[in-house]
Design a protein around this motif. Sequence first.
Motif, mmCIF file in Angstrom:
data_model
loop_
_atom_site.group_PDB
_atom_site.id
_atom_site.type_symbol
_atom_site.label_atom_id
_atom_site.label_comp_id
_atom_site.label_asym_id
_atom_site.label_seq_id
_atom_site.Cartn_x
_atom_site.Cartn_y
_atom_site.Cartn_z
ATOM 1 N N THR A 16 -2.681 6.342 1.690
ATOM 2 C CA THR A 16 -2.769 6.517 0.239
ATOM 3 C C THR A 16 -1.453 6.174 -0.429
ATOM 4 N N ARG A 17 -0.354 6.597 0.158
ATOM 5 C CA ARG A 17 0.966 6.306 -0.423
ATOM 6 C C ARG A 17 1.268 4.814 -0.431
ATOM 7 N N VAL A 18 0.907 4.123 0.625
ATOM 8 C CA VAL A 18 1.135 2.674 0.670
ATOM 9 C C VAL A 18 0.261 1.983 -0.379
ATOM 10 N N GLU A 19 -0.979 2.440 -0.541
ATOM 11 C CA GLU A 19 -1.859 1.868 -1.558
ATOM 12 C C GLU A 19 -1.311 2.118 -2.962
ATOM 13 N N SER A 22 1.507 -0.285 -3.500
ATOM 14 C CA SER A 22 0.974 -1.617 -3.767
ATOM 15 C C SER A 22 0.497 -1.734 -5.214
ATOM 16 N N THR A 23 -0.151 -0.705 -5.712
ATOM 17 C CA THR A 23 -0.608 -0.695 -7.103
ATOM 18 C C THR A 23 0.574 -0.771 -8.063
ATOM 19 N N LYS A 27 1.638 -3.773 -10.750
ATOM 20 C CA LYS A 27 1.956 -3.582 -12.175
ATOM 21 C C LYS A 27 3.267 -4.267 -12.519
ATOM 22 N N LEU A 28 4.259 -4.139 -11.639
ATOM 23 C CA LEU A 28 5.540 -4.811 -11.888
ATOM 24 C C LEU A 28 5.368 -6.326 -11.890
ATOM 25 N N TYR A 29 4.533 -6.827 -11.000
ATOM 26 C CA TYR A 29 4.313 -8.264 -10.889
ATOM 27 C C TYR A 29 3.795 -8.851 -12.203
ATOM 28 N N THR A 45 5.725 -10.779 -1.840
ATOM 29 C CA THR A 45 5.938 -10.479 -0.424
ATOM 30 C C THR A 45 5.758 -8.996 -0.145
ATOM 31 N N LEU A 46 6.279 -8.145 -1.017
ATOM 32 C CA LEU A 46 6.135 -6.705 -0.837
ATOM 33 C C LEU A 46 4.676 -6.269 -0.934
#
Length: 70
Positions: A16-19, A22-23, A27-29, A45-46
């Motif tokens: 859950t933390r990795v997801e 990623s979210t 948002k930053l992207y 890449t991240l």
Amino acid sequence: MPVDDQILKDFDKHITRVEELSTWLDKLYYDPEFSTIFNRPVLSTLITGCDFLTENLETLKKKYIARRKG
């Protein structure tokens, strides 16, 4: 051998933390002020790394369950 519920909870917590990470990176992207030509490749890449990590944690969890119930 029985499945250790704490290990399953830990897998779920970290997946859950990795997801969530990623979210946030997604948002930053797409943020027009943060996302520049220099930041986008790093963010991409991240995000890919998060996807890879999530998939592999899920696989490890399934292998753990199968081996314990085996």
